[in-house]
Design an enzyme around this catalytic site. Structure first.
Site, PDB file in Angstrom:
ATOM      1  N   ASP A   1       0.846  -1.184   0.000  1.00 29.12           N
ATOM      2  CA  ASP A   1       0.000   0.000   0.000  1.00 29.12           C
ATOM      3  C   ASP A   1       0.879   1.231   0.000  1.00 29.12           C
ATOM      4  OD1 ASP A   1      -2.632  -0.781  -0.111  1.00 29.12           O
ATOM      5  OD2 ASP A   1      -2.621  -1.414   1.988  1.00 29.12           O
TER       6      ASP A   1
ATOM      7  N   GLU B   1      -0.341  18.943   8.028  1.00 28.87           N
ATOM      8  CA  GLU B   1       0.060  19.704   6.852  1.00 28.87           C
ATOM      9  C   GLU B   1       0.680  21.032   7.283  1.00 28.87           C
ATOM     10  OE1 GLU B   1      -2.851  18.240   7.145  1.00 28.87           O
ATOM     11  OE2 GLU B   1      -2.979  16.838   5.471  1.00 28.87           O
TER      12      GLU B   1
ATOM     13  N   PHE C   1      -7.073  26.498  11.608  1.00 28.98           N
ATOM     14  CA  PHE C   1      -7.640  25.863  10.430  1.00 28.98           C
ATOM     15  C   PHE C   1      -8.990  25.264  10.784  1.00 28.98           C
ATOM     16  CE2 PHE C   1      -8.428  22.234   7.744  1.00 28.98           C
ATOM     17  CZ  PHE C   1      -8.149  22.734   6.480  1.00 28.98           C
TER      18      PHE C   1
ATOM     19  N   ALA D   1     -12.511  23.139   9.027  1.00 32.08           N
ATOM     20  CA  ALA D   1     -12.986  22.468   7.821  1.00 32.08           C
ATOM     21  C   ALA D   1     -13.959  23.350   7.055  1.00 32.08           C
ATOM     22  CB  ALA D   1     -13.650  21.146   8.194  1.00 32.08           C
TER      23      ALA D   1
ATOM     24  N   THR E   1     -13.927  26.893   6.794  1.00 35.04           N
ATOM     25  CA  THR E   1     -13.277  27.967   6.022  1.00 35.04           C
ATOM     26  C   THR E   1     -12.168  27.418   5.138  1.00 35.04           C
ATOM     27  OG1 THR E   1     -11.695  28.328   7.781  1.00 35.04           O
ATOM     28  CG2 THR E   1     -13.730  29.608   7.873  1.00 35.04           C
ATOM     29  N   ARG E   2     -11.599  26.308   5.516  1.00 38.17           N
ATOM     30  CA  ARG E   2     -10.460  25.696   4.842  1.00 38.17           C
ATOM     31  C   ARG E   2      -9.315  26.710   4.740  1.00 38.17           C
ATOM     32  NH1 ARG E   2     -11.466  22.698  -0.355  1.00 38.17           N
ATOM     33  NH2 ARG E   2     -12.640  24.510  -1.031  1.00 38.17           N
ATOM     34  N   LEU E   3      -9.186  27.472   5.798  1.00 38.87           N
ATOM     35  CA  LEU E   3      -8.153  28.505   5.851  1.00 38.87           C
ATOM     36  C   LEU E   3      -7.498  28.469   7.220  1.00 38.87           C
ATOM     37  CD1 LEU E   3      -9.971  31.677   4.494  1.00 38.87           C
ATOM     38  CD2 LEU E   3      -8.159  30.416   3.331  1.00 38.87           C
TER      39      LEU E   3
ATOM     40  N   LYS F   1      -3.596  31.237   4.574  1.00 37.10           N
ATOM     41  CA  LYS F   1      -3.130  30.109   3.763  1.00 37.10           C
ATOM     42  C   LYS F   1      -4.271  29.106   3.715  1.00 37.10           C
ATOM     43  CE  LYS F   1      -2.283  26.553   5.518  1.00 37.10           C
ATOM     44  NZ  LYS F   1      -1.954  25.737   6.667  1.00 37.10           N
TER      45      LYS F   1
ATOM     46  N   ASP G   1      -5.919  -4.684   5.513  1.00 35.76           N
ATOM     47  CA  ASP G   1      -6.631  -4.659   6.780  1.00 35.76           C
ATOM     48  C   ASP G   1      -8.142  -4.644   6.621  1.00 35.76           C
ATOM     49  OD1 ASP G   1      -6.699  -2.168   5.708  1.00 35.76           O
ATOM     50  OD2 ASP G   1      -5.783  -1.129   7.411  1.00 35.76           O
TER      51      ASP G   1
END
Lengths: 681, 567
Positions: free
Chosen positions: A309, A350, A377, A379, A381-383, A395, A515
């Site tokens: 994998d 990240e 960060f 979810a 605004t993803r900023l 960013k 798995d």
């Protein structure tokens, strides 16, 4: 429970040796010894020689002491062989004992109706049947193997894996299997029991490491036949020699014939064969991999295609910053500094990788200005970013940033975005005060050293195949970087299955790790399927090995352990057969020199007397078994190289070494025997 | 040893090696059903054979079917030959009025020819009629050789493909091997022999008056044709009792060199054919090299032993070497070469008296037989024999590359090892068992002409020759006695068929296995390492079985000779 790891069990731990000696004597029982034809023949010959020696001693014949010493050393030969097996079993048993401690007879709360968690009756864990449903709460032990049907909980599985960090178990998905003997750390689970009493995972594992259910593997059976065949050949050679010697005017005595026969038949490998097999399984267990059969370990050595994998094996699990691409007219250092400030508030892997990359590449240490407010960060605004004195660093996903700044992408950013996406990476945009400064490329980072590892495998003749859900472009890029031989992109379970079947049709043997429940068909189809302990019950049933650490990288080591087992077996067989040449040069001149004095020329070792020559050969033959026990248990040193080079090296060591070593050994023993003055008069 | 001697040996071996390669690829093409340049000529004959016998040459046969056909065919021919030997007095073409053979001797002789041994307990001049020679013995020289070739190709096919049951068609293999391989070569060699003066006549024996005025009956016959197939088919049964030492069988040094080529040509070509059949010429070349290197070593050892004079003989020029029992027209080099080649193949024709070789020279030729008749062995039997050794070598040493052993992509597992060991067991069991029994019974001892280690060697050689299907005699052994006639016939049968049955079963088992792909991780069986390994396995396995017996025979004799004792 990390004490089940073998590092803590010394090669010759006194307690194991003590028990081993006892077991070695028990194993002398001819009824059980008959499974090992070579050693069985040795025992029969030992009995015969001893009886004749005793008869001679009672009747006062002069040669009784010679017959008795030959007999004694033949018994030692048998004993050394049974001892080797006993020690190998002892090491497994030590591990099993510590596992058994985890198997407690807890009370289980059996639910009458799985949907109603409040009504249960308490039954002893061993009385649970497959299909029963139980509820387990925080602090309690899971009573038996089963499948979570409701709830989420963290489970301490150290009893099985030796790893103390708890893992999450939840209903549905690939993390639904729980193992008896593990402990809930938090919350509760409703579990449907899948194992019948006495056949839980822990039970099977104990049996396996103890060697209780050890069956001879296919290669062991074949080798046994070869050894039995060679024993018959030497029986023919020795028995007919009586007639030939009789014609020549030599009467051969039983002790002499016994000595000749036992030194010729392959006692070395015959005595060590089962110890090698048990020790091979043991090495795997020490590696925290449990094979359901010895056959699987052998198959692992044969594997020439590995399905790996991508995520977790070839690359780290997360994407990481790989480059900063500035917009036209923006300095790279400026962009890097903006990236750092925009990511200080981002605690995701990240985000952390961006800070790490900036530090390593641009030497920037994140120092947010005093009084700055961090934007974490999310979810939605993803900023992420940072506000300070009216300025805003941001960013995030490219479209989020563009809508945040409200202007079209500046020159160079759109191209960079497309280029990153095309090569399989994830582009992030960075803005300061409404201006987009550039793009961060997030990409899969291939684990360091994995490329060299694959090159090594290639030299061993093993192809590596990367399996990934990525599209072809991304997959191809990573495949090239990691140096795998082939890849399956956008892989569905059916793709994997088809690929395995196709490769097998070409005459290759395939190993894979998996798995999920949907991996089960492929795991079953593969010649070696390593299921992850964290995986589903279905996957664990389908594979023929379970990795307790759930580390798919270990597939490579599993293959190496399989190879090492086979090499050890082959090396000792070759050594054993090559040994025979010297024994002829010791014994033949000794028994015929009286009739044909010229045959003394064959006594190349210049052994002192016929009797000391024969006894020296027998003693060497017995001692070599003990001397090789550590090698049998530890395995021949294995270093990855091509078959031709490996063969050349091992033939030199064990073939040529096997020819030469006994000449030296027998000579030394002869010198010692005569120095002790055993042969005067 | 002389330069000229070595040049003669080098010339023969060089020609064999050069001719074996094209013959191997020709045979492979032919036996795999391809067309050869002889098809325009022989194709109609071949098809006529099939039509006459009602054979479908493409019908597949599994190993049982193939082996069954082979055994039934050989059994039928045994009965036919036995009948012919018993009835030859009543049959035509018998100008010397040779009488029927005794049942015991006829049994031994018929077995001997069916098994490609050609052990001759009879004397060709006085024991068999022209009719028997031509229609019995010569025909069997073809058929037993063709049976060997057929079986070898059946075994080779087992390695070629994966998951098949068919090993080919026995009848088609027999027809093709006889018609396209044995017959053309035999006709060619016959013409050469006739040109060199070897008789080919049906006339009665002429009576000549010698210079001293005595009358001498000179045995003649259709010798040339039988001589040719005797060598090419590694049969070895001479038309005349003296075999190739007789000038009518082998008139000159040049002809004996050609005969050396003839008797090794097909056995040395078959490894190359094997390489073609399995689709990897390097594999065939490796097997050839194993055979070739060991043959060269044996020739060198034998030549060295024979080139030294017997130290017990005083008053002669020691540089002449051991000429006892050798023909002056051949000399020591060609006699040593012929002896090694005829024992290395299972031919058994002789152009010198092996009994008169030096102890070590005699041991070399004896050991060549005991190594299993695989250097290069009989036609066909040499190839399938060495494949058994290759499987065993791979099985033992192959583990050392960290894979369960495989040869040419075929896994070697319990069943294969069992069958290979069964095949290997026959030789020590028969040779050592037979020798031991003969040496402790009065009947066996009565056959011996010499005492001491030399007598033991004679007996050991007799049993080795029979079990190895060689057929050469060490001489000094009166073989036409009850024990030896029956015993050696049994040894010949076991040596031929008790090894062939497990080997065919082995082929059947291998054919069904999938053919695994090779790679850098698989045991390379084509390089010098494998050649060395296989040589080692053959020598060690053979040595371990027979060294005790050899040490009481030729080795004891050698050391005794050095200390001044002879037997």
């Amino acid at each position: 429970m990390s004490n089940i790891r073998a590092e803590t069990i010394a090669l010759f731990e006194p307690s194991i040796i003590g028990r081993g000696l006892r077991d070695a004597v028990v194993k002398l029982n001819p009824a059980s010894l008959i499974a090992n034809p070579v050693i069985f023949v040795t025992e029969v010959v030992a009995i015969l020689t001893t009886l004749l020696g005793l008869r001679d001693a009672l009747m006062g014949t002069g040669t009784a002491w010679f017959a008795l010493s030959i007999g004694a050393w033949l018994w030692l030969t048998v004993l050394f062989a049974t001892f080797a097996e006993a020690v190998a079993e002892g090491r497994g048993r030590a591990r099993a004992e510590s596992m058994r401690a985890a198997r407690t007879d807890t009370l289980a709360h059996r639910l009458a109706d799985p949907r109603d968690r409040d009504h249960f009756d308490n039954v002893a864990a061993p009385d649970l049947r497959a299909g029963d449903c139980v509820i387990v709460c925080a602090g309690e032990l899971v009573p038996s193997d089963g499948e979570v049907i409701e709830g989420v909980a963290s489970v301490n599985e150290s009893a099985i894996t030796g790893e103390s960090a708890p893992v999450i178990r939840e209903a549905g998905g690939d993390r639904s299997a729980v193992t008896g003997g593990t402990q809930l750390v938090s919350d509760w689970l409703v579990i449907r029991i899948t194992a019948s009493p006495g056949s839980t995972f822990l039970d099977r594992m104990i049996k396996l490491v103890e060697g209780a259910e050890r069956r001879k593997t296919p290669n062991e059976i074949a080798l046994d036949i070869l050894l039995a065949g060679m024993t018959i050949i030497f029986l023919i050679a020795v028995v007919t020699l009586v007639g030939l010697a009789d014609y020549s005017g030599t009467r051969l005595s039983v002790p002499v014939l016994a000595a000749l026969l036992v030194t010729l038949i392959p006692t070395t490998i015959g005595g060590l064969l089962s110890a090698i097999g048990i020790a091979g399984m043991d090495r795997l267990v020490r590696f925290n991999v449990v094979a359901t059969s010895g056959r699987a370990v052998e198959a692992a050595g044969d594997v020439d295609t590995l399905l790996l994998d991508k995520t977790g094996t070839i690359t780290f699990g997360n994407r990481m910053a790989g480059s900063f691409i500035p917009a036209t007219g923006v300095a790279e250092q400026t962009l890097a500094e903006a990236c750092v400030l925009a990511s200080v508030g981002d605690d995701t892997p990240e985000g952390r990788s961006i800070l790490g990359f900036a530090r390593d590449r641009y030497g920037i240490v994140p120092t947010p200005p005093a009084g700055a407010s961090l934007v974490a960060f999310s979810a939605n605004t993803r900023l992420s970013g940072l506000d300070h004195q009216g300025r805003a660093w941001r960013k995030g996903a490219v479209d989020s940033i563009l809508s945040f700044v409200g202007t079209p992408a500046p020159a160079g950013v759109t191209e960079a975005t497309e280029r990153v996406a095309r090569s399989g990476g994830t582009p992030l945009a960075v803005s300061v005060d409404g201006a987009v400064l550039g793009v961060i490329e997030l990409k899969d980072v291939v684990k360091p050293g994995i490329r060299a590892r694959f090159a090594e495998l290639r030299r061993m003749g093993i192809r590596t195949v990367m399996v990934t859900g990525d599209n072809r472009v991304t997959a191809a890029a990573i495949a090239t970087e990691a140096g795998v031989d082939d890849f399956i992109a956008e892989a569905t379970p059916q793709d994997k299955l088809d690929y395995i079947r196709r490769v097998q049709a070409e005459g290759r043997l395939v190993a894979m790790a998996g798995d999920g429940t949907n991996d089960a068909p492929a795991l079953a189809q593969a010649d070696v399927g390593v299921a992850m302990q964290t995986g589903t019950q279905a996957a664990r049933e389908a594979g023929n090995m379970v990795d307790l650490d759930s580390d798919p990288t270990k597939l490579i080591e599993v293959v190496e352990i399989g190879k090492q087992l086979l090499i050890t077996r082959g090396a000792l067989t070759t050594f054993s057969i090559a040994n025979d040449v010297s024994k002829y040069f010791a014994i033949l001149p000794a028994i015929f020199v009286a009739t044909y004095p010229g045959l003394a020329a064959l006594n190349v070792m210049r052994l002192a007397s016929p009797q000391s020559a024969i006894l020296s050969a027998v003693i060497f033959n017995a001692l070599i078994i003990v001397a090789l026990v550590p090698l049998a248990l530890r395995g021949v040193r294995f270093s990855p190289m091509g078959a031709a080079a490996l063969l050349r090296r091992n033939l030199l060591i064990y073939g040529l070494g096997g020819l030469v070593a006994p000449f030296i050994g027998i000579k030394l023993i002869d010198l010692l025997l005569n120095a002790l003055g055993l042969f005067q008069g | 040893m002389t330069i000229a001697g070595w040049l003669q040996i080098a010339l023969v071996l060089g020609v064999v090696a050069a001719a074996a390669i094209p013959l191997g690829s020709y045979s492979a093409r032919l036996m795999q059903g391809g067309r050869t340049w002889l098809h325009p000529l022989l194709g109609p004959v071949e098809r006529a054979c099939y039509r006459l016998a009602g054979i479908d040459p493409t019908a597949p046969m599994g190993w049982r079917g193939y082996l069954g056909a082979l055994l039934i065919f050989n059994a039928a021919h045994f009965l036919l030959l036995y009948a012919m030997l018993r009835l030859q007095g009543l049959l035509p073409l018998n100008p010397q009025a040779v009488a029927a053979m005794s049942p015991r001797l006829a049994f031994n002789t018929a077995i001997s020819f069916v098994t490609n041994t050609n052990w001759q307990a009879y004397s060709g001049e006085s024991g068999v009629s022209y009719f028997t020679q031509m229609l019995g013995l010569t025909v069997h020289n073809f058929l037993s050789a063709a049976s060997g070739i057929a079986a070898a190709f059946a075994v080779a096919r087992a390695f070629a493909a994966g998951g098949v049951t068919s090993l080919g068609n026995f009848w088609a293999d027999m027809v093709r091997a006889t018609l396209y391989i044995l017959l053309p070569l035999t006709v060619m060699l016959t013409i050469i022999l006739i040109a060199a003066g070897v008789p080919q006549t049906l006339a009665a024996y002429p009576v000549a008056t010698t210079l001293q005025g005595a009358h001498q009956v000179i045995a003649l016959g259709p010798i040339a044709f039988q001589e040719a197939i005797k060598l090419l088919g590694t049969n070895g049964g001479g038309f005349l009792n003296a075999n190739s030492a007789h000038p009518f069988e082998d008139p000159s040094a040049l002809i004996t060199m050609i005969e050396c080529v003839a008797l090794t040509l097909i056995p040395f070509s078959l490894p190359f054919a094997f390489g073609e059949v399995v689709g990897d010429r390097r594999q065939g070349r490796a097997l050839f090299l194993v055979m070739f290197i060991l043959v060269i070593a044996a020739v060198a050892a034998c030549y060295a032993a024979e080139a030294a004079a017997n130290p017990l003989l005083t008053g002669i020029d020691p540089t002449g070497g051991n000429m006892e029992g050798k023909e002056t027209r051949f000399g020591i080099a060609l006699s040593s070469l012929f002896a090694v080649l005829t024992t290395g193949t299972s031919c058994g024709a002789v152009n010198a008296m092996h009994d008169s070789f030096m102890p070590l020279g005699g041991m070399v030729v004896l050991f060549m037989i005991q190594l299993g008749e695989v250097l290069p062995g009989g036609v066909g039997s040499g190839l399938y024999g060495i494949l058994v050794f290759a499987l065993l070598a791979v099985f033992v040493a192959g583990l050392m590359v960290g894979r369960t052993p495989e040869y040419l992509g075929k896994k070697v597992q319990a069943r294969e090892v069992k069958l290979a060991m069964l095949a290997v067991l026959i030789l020590p069991l028969t040779i050592l068992g037979g020798t031991a029994i003969s040496l402790v019974t009065a009947s066996g001892l009565g056959s011996l002409a010499n005492a001491g280690p030399h007598g033991l060697t004679e007996m050991l050689y007799g049993w080795s020759s029979a079990a190895g299907n060689n057929g050469s005699a060490f001489a000094g052994l009166s073989a036409d006695t009850g024990l030896l006639d029956w015993g050696l016939a049994g040894a010949m049968l076991l040596g031929r068929f008790a090894t062939l049955v497990p080997i065919m079963a082995l082929a059947g088992s291998l054919a069904q296995k999938p053919k695994l792909a090779g790679g850098a991780g698989t045991f390379p069986t084509h390089g010098p390492l494998f050649v060395g390994l296989l040589i080692g396995v053959i020598l060690i396995l053979g040595g371990l079985q027979f060294l005790p017996a050899l040490s009481l025979g030729p080795l004891a004799e050698q050391f005794a000779m050095l200390s001044g004792t002879s037997y």
